[in-house]
Design an enzyme around this catalytic site. Structure first.
Site, PDB file in Angstrom:
ATOM      1  N   HIS A 109      34.729  31.887   0.271  1.00  0.00           N
ATOM      2  CA  HIS A 109      35.509  31.303   1.370  1.00  0.00           C
ATOM      3  C   HIS A 109      37.025  31.401   1.135  1.00  0.00           C
ATOM      4  O   HIS A 109      37.548  30.804   0.190  1.00  0.00           O
ATOM      5  CB  HIS A 109      35.150  29.829   1.545  1.00  0.00           C
ATOM      6  CG  HIS A 109      33.668  29.582   1.615  1.00  0.00           C
ATOM      7  ND1 HIS A 109      32.911  30.002   2.672  1.00  0.00           N
ATOM      8  CD2 HIS A 109      32.807  28.968   0.758  1.00  0.00           C
ATOM      9  CE1 HIS A 109      31.636  29.651   2.475  1.00  0.00           C
ATOM     10  NE2 HIS A 109      31.553  29.028   1.323  1.00  0.00           N
TER      11      HIS A 109
ATOM     12  N   SER B  97      34.689  30.803   7.696  1.00  0.00           N
ATOM     13  CA  SER B  97      35.285  29.875   6.723  1.00  0.00           C
ATOM     14  C   SER B  97      36.724  30.184   6.321  1.00  0.00           C
ATOM     15  O   SER B  97      37.361  29.392   5.638  1.00  0.00           O
ATOM     16  CB  SER B  97      34.413  29.813   5.465  1.00  0.00           C
ATOM     17  OG  SER B  97      34.397  31.076   4.825  1.00  0.00           O
TER      18      SER B  97
ATOM     19  N   HIS C  64      23.953  27.026   2.503  1.00  0.00           N
ATOM     20  CA  HIS C  64      24.782  28.235   2.464  1.00  0.00           C
ATOM     21  C   HIS C  64      24.554  29.191   3.633  1.00  0.00           C
ATOM     22  O   HIS C  64      25.499  29.740   4.181  1.00  0.00           O
ATOM     23  CB  HIS C  64      24.604  28.978   1.139  1.00  0.00           C
ATOM     24  CG  HIS C  64      25.632  30.049   0.979  1.00  0.00           C
ATOM     25  ND1 HIS C  64      26.922  29.769   0.589  1.00  0.00           N
ATOM     26  CD2 HIS C  64      25.590  31.372   1.238  1.00  0.00           C
ATOM     27  CE1 HIS C  64      27.626  30.894   0.586  1.00  0.00           C
ATOM     28  NE2 HIS C  64      26.840  31.875   0.969  1.00  0.00           N
TER      29      HIS C  64
ATOM     30  N   GLU D 285      28.894  31.100  -7.516  1.00  0.00           N
ATOM     31  CA  GLU D 285      29.376  29.759  -7.186  1.00  0.00           C
ATOM     32  C   GLU D 285      28.281  28.786  -6.745  1.00  0.00           C
ATOM     33  O   GLU D 285      28.327  27.609  -7.060  1.00  0.00           O
ATOM     34  CB  GLU D 285      30.410  29.905  -6.051  1.00  0.00           C
ATOM     35  CG  GLU D 285      30.931  28.633  -5.420  1.00  0.00           C
ATOM     36  CD  GLU D 285      32.039  27.984  -6.232  1.00  0.00           C
ATOM     37  OE1 GLU D 285      32.444  28.545  -7.265  1.00  0.00           O
ATOM     38  OE2 GLU D 285      32.486  26.902  -5.825  1.00  0.00           O
TER      39      GLU D 285
ATOM     40  N   ASP E  13      31.115  19.106  -6.795  1.00  0.00           N
ATOM     41  CA  ASP E  13      31.347  19.843  -5.547  1.00  0.00           C
ATOM     42  C   ASP E  13      30.204  19.589  -4.551  1.00  0.00           C
ATOM     43  O   ASP E  13      30.424  19.145  -3.417  1.00  0.00           O
ATOM     44  CB  ASP E  13      31.464  21.325  -5.948  1.00  0.00           C
ATOM     45  CG  ASP E  13      31.482  22.328  -4.828  1.00  0.00           C
ATOM     46  OD1 ASP E  13      30.770  22.159  -3.837  1.00  0.00           O
ATOM     47  OD2 ASP E  13      32.199  23.339  -4.958  1.00  0.00           O
ATOM     48  N   ASN E  14      28.971  19.846  -4.998  1.00  0.00           N
ATOM     49  CA  ASN E  14      27.836  19.747  -4.068  1.00  0.00           C
ATOM     50  C   ASN E  14      27.662  18.307  -3.575  1.00  0.00           C
ATOM     51  O   ASN E  14      27.335  18.091  -2.399  1.00  0.00           O
ATOM     52  CB  ASN E  14      26.546  20.229  -4.745  1.00  0.00           C
ATOM     53  CG  ASN E  14      26.650  21.654  -5.274  1.00  0.00           C
ATOM     54  OD1 ASN E  14      27.750  22.123  -5.564  1.00  0.00           O
ATOM     55  ND2 ASN E  14      25.542  22.332  -5.412  1.00  0.00           N
TER      56      ASN E  14
ATOM     57  N   CYS F 191      30.687  17.515  -0.493  1.00  0.00           N
ATOM     58  CA  CYS F 191      30.002  17.377   0.803  1.00  0.00           C
ATOM     59  C   CYS F 191      30.143  15.952   1.343  1.00  0.00           C
ATOM     60  O   CYS F 191      30.174  15.742   2.551  1.00  0.00           O
ATOM     61  CB  CYS F 191      28.530  17.764   0.674  1.00  0.00           C
ATOM     62  SG  CYS F 191      28.319  19.540   0.372  1.00  0.00           S
TER      63      CYS F 191
ATOM     64  N   ASP G 205      29.923  34.029  -3.991  1.00  0.00           N
ATOM     65  CA  ASP G 205      29.515  32.725  -3.472  1.00  0.00           C
ATOM     66  C   ASP G 205      28.405  32.971  -2.450  1.00  0.00           C
ATOM     67  O   ASP G 205      28.683  33.354  -1.315  1.00  0.00           O
ATOM     68  CB  ASP G 205      30.720  32.015  -2.826  1.00  0.00           C
ATOM     69  CG  ASP G 205      30.377  30.605  -2.355  1.00  0.00           C
ATOM     70  OD1 ASP G 205      29.190  30.252  -2.311  1.00  0.00           O
ATOM     71  OD2 ASP G 205      31.317  29.853  -2.033  1.00  0.00           O
TER      72      ASP G 205
ATOM     73  N   HIS H  77      35.730  21.577   1.227  1.00  0.00           N
ATOM     74  CA  HIS H  77      35.942  20.438   0.328  1.00  0.00           C
ATOM     75  C   HIS H  77      37.422  20.249  -0.005  1.00  0.00           C
ATOM     76  O   HIS H  77      38.193  21.201  -0.004  1.00  0.00           O
ATOM     77  CB  HIS H  77      35.231  20.669  -1.005  1.00  0.00           C
ATOM     78  CG  HIS H  77      33.743  20.789  -0.918  1.00  0.00           C
ATOM     79  ND1 HIS H  77      33.011  20.456   0.191  1.00  0.00           N
ATOM     80  CD2 HIS H  77      32.854  21.204  -1.845  1.00  0.00           C
ATOM     81  CE1 HIS H  77      31.734  20.657  -0.063  1.00  0.00           C
ATOM     82  NE2 HIS H  77      31.611  21.119  -1.275  1.00  0.00           N
TER      83      HIS H  77
ATOM     84  N   GLN I  86      34.800  28.670 -12.639  1.00  0.00           N
ATOM     85  CA  GLN I  86      34.830  30.093 -12.258  1.00  0.00           C
ATOM     86  C   GLN I  86      35.781  30.867 -13.161  1.00  0.00           C
ATOM     87  O   GLN I  86      35.462  31.967 -13.629  1.00  0.00           O
ATOM     88  CB  GLN I  86      35.291  30.261 -10.798  1.00  0.00           C
ATOM     89  CG  GLN I  86      34.213  30.024  -9.762  1.00  0.00           C
ATOM     90  CD  GLN I  86      33.179  31.156  -9.720  1.00  0.00           C
ATOM     91  OE1 GLN I  86      33.211  32.104 -10.492  1.00  0.00           O
ATOM     92  NE2 GLN I  86      32.231  31.042  -8.803  1.00  0.00           N
TER      93      GLN I  86
ATOM     94  N   SER J 214      36.072  36.872   2.384  1.00  0.00           N
ATOM     95  CA  SER J 214      35.411  35.574   2.509  1.00  0.00           C
ATOM     96  C   SER J 214      33.905  35.783   2.414  1.00  0.00           C
ATOM     97  O   SER J 214      33.412  36.903   2.543  1.00  0.00           O
ATOM     98  CB  SER J 214      35.773  34.924   3.836  1.00  0.00           C
ATOM     99  OG  SER J 214      35.473  33.552   3.764  1.00  0.00           O
TER     100      SER J 214
END
Ligand code: NAI
Length: 468
Positions: A55, A83, A338, A193, A227-228, A232, A132, A391, A403, A78
């Site tokens: 993204h 995105s 995703h 990712e 992150d997840n 979210c 990703d 995010h 990463q 992306s």
């Protein structure tokens, strides 16, 4: 080698605005800034050509500039047609970093951008990929296979996206034979990712098809458990609100899937005082949902009650067109997993007698012959990036520091083909940087305590099997 101003973005005049927002984001991304300070001098990515398929947001711009500062030569696309933040892409292009991304690509353009980002001006490919969802990895693997057996591209398929990929690969096979084998020769590894991309990698490895070593960034604890979940928890509602302005309090919401993403989404909607229902296939996750106070139901149970539906499963056909036809009038349907196959969007478009009205970009209203209407957000693609800006920077700093470390590992170590996670010591290091930024004060183990629980004073503090 970098050609001058090799890019395709929506509007380069947005670069100034992008730069201002990148400056703000840097303040919230302590992990990436620390990586620049720690490794900027030694340039551990010197000589590495890195292609990113992730993204193209403001936060990603900070990642890209970190990779460049560590010595890499970067090109980017992306990993989703909706995105890209056009000002972020413009700011990167303005810095003469090749980027091929804009909000609202067609699928043909999307795959063109992916291939373009992995083709250096001298015709060579990347040494490393930041992926990703696995699309860049998929394209190379399929291209490589097609050069061995071109008939795989002629197998009939109903999958529109696969048809587009096959057409692109056929053209490459004709115009630049051997292109994909050459790409694979230089390719040293990929860091992935997200959950869905990681699933694809393990499947390829099981089938013996994986061509390079891969780092599973998603399963660093400081990625998936932050992150997840917490990403979210903030960006789901941002997407729903920007798309619909709907009041969440008092509504009933169904969250399909109670993994990491589902847990964050359920908490967000509960926080705004929705009544949250959960559907799950896994009894462990279902029990977790019950312990958190949610009702566990099937989608069919929810159809007469829910006003908002969110898919978070990474699975296909979770909400069918038939389900949607039976939802309450004015229901809102979206996906934060995703890929867009969690909701049967094609079947919905073809539902007998259904009328589709576009309200604004990424918001469509479907009215059924019986008179009930449903709003579909971002055409079933991830709502937080399609209808909002993904995010917040702080949580992406955790993900993108992983990463960066993964890319350093892949470039500097000769790993065997396989799928790896980063060592726990690095995971703890990423967390430590972010704890400090938030002013948290860690307790230090005494030697006696360390010996008592059998861990080193400096960590790692948990065994691999610990689940957090
Ligand atoms: P996960 O594996 O932790 O959770 C998925 C859950 O869905 C599992 O508990 C599974 O049992 C459940 N599930 C599978 N099929 C189901 C079905 N038919 N009905 C109900 N539940 C079902 O995966 P995670 O990390 O939560 O990721 C979910 C998806 O979100 C993935 O596609 C991932 O790539 C994506 N993702 C999206 C982000 C975003 O910003 N939009 C951020 C992070 C991940």
């Amino acid at each position: 080698m970098k050609a001058e101003y090799d890019y395709k973005v929506q509007d380069i005049s947005l670069a100034d605005f992008g730069r201002k927002e990148i400056d703000i984001a840097e303040n919230e991304m302590p992990g990436l800034i620390a990586a620049r300070e720690k490794y900027g001098k030694d340039k551990p990515l010197k000589g590495a050509k890195i292609m990113g398929s992730l993204h193209m947001t403001i936060q990603t711009a900070v990642l890209i500039e970190t990779l460049e500062e560590l010595g890499a030569d970067v090109r980017w696309a992306s990993c989703n047609i909706f995105s890209t933040q056009d000002h972020a892409a413009a700011a990167i292009a303005e810095k003469n970093i090749p980027v091929f991304a804009w909000k609202g690509e067609t699928l043909e353009e999307y795959w063109w951008c992916t291939k373009k980002a992995m083709t250096w001006p001298d015709g060579s490919g990347p040494n490393l990929i930041v992926d990703d969802g696995g699309d860049a990895t998929l394209l190379i693997h399929r291209g490589y296979q097609a050069e061995i057996d071109a008939s795989i591209l002629d197998k009939p398929t109903d999958n529109k996206e696969l048809q587009i990929i096959n057409a692109l690969l056929k053209e490459t096979l004709k115009q630049t034979p051997g292109f994909w084998h050459k790409i694979v020769e230089d390719w040293k590894g990929v860091s992935e990712e997200t959950t869905t991309g990681v699933h694809r990698l393990y499947q390829m490895k099981e089938r013996g098809e994986l061509l390079v070593p891969a780092v599973n960034v998603n399963d660093s604890v400081t990625k998936s458990k932050f992150d997840n979940i917490y990403g979210c928890r903030e960006s789901l509602v941002d997407g729903i609100k920007r798309a619909t302005d709907v009041m969440i309090a008092g509504k009933t919401a169904l969250i399909c899937g109670y993994g990491d993403v589902g847990k964050g989404c359920a908490e967000a909607l509960t926080g705004l005082k929705a009544r949250v229902l959960v559907s799950e296939i896994d009894p462990i996750c279902a029990l977790q949902a019950l312990m958190a106070g949610y009702k566990v139901v099937t989608i069919e149970d929810a159809l007469s009650q829910a006003d908002i539906y969110v898919t978070t499963t990474g699975n296909c056909d979770v909400i069918t067109a038939e389900h949607i036809s039976k939802m309450k009038d004015q229901a809102i349907v979206c996906n934060i997993g995703h890929f867009d196959n969690e909701i049967q969007v094609d079947a919905l478009n073809q539902w007998p007698g259904v009328k589709k009205m576009n309200i604004k970009p990424q918001v469509d209203k479907f009215t059924f012959p019986e008179g009930n209407s449903v709003y579909l957000l971002a055409e079933g693609r991830l709502v937080n990036l399609g209808c909002a800006t993904g995010h917040p920077s702080f949580v992406m700093s955790n993900s993108f520091t992983n990463q960066t470390l993964a890319q350093i590992e892949l470039w500097n170590k000769d790993l065997e083909i396989g799928v790896y996670t980063l060592p726990k010591a690095l995971d703890e290091e990423v967390a430590r940087l972010h704890v400090e930024k938030l002013g948290g004060r860690l307790t230090r183990l005494s030697q006696k305590q360390a010996e008592y629980i059998n861990v080193p004073v400096e960590g790692p503090y948990k065994p691999e099997f610990y689940r957090y």
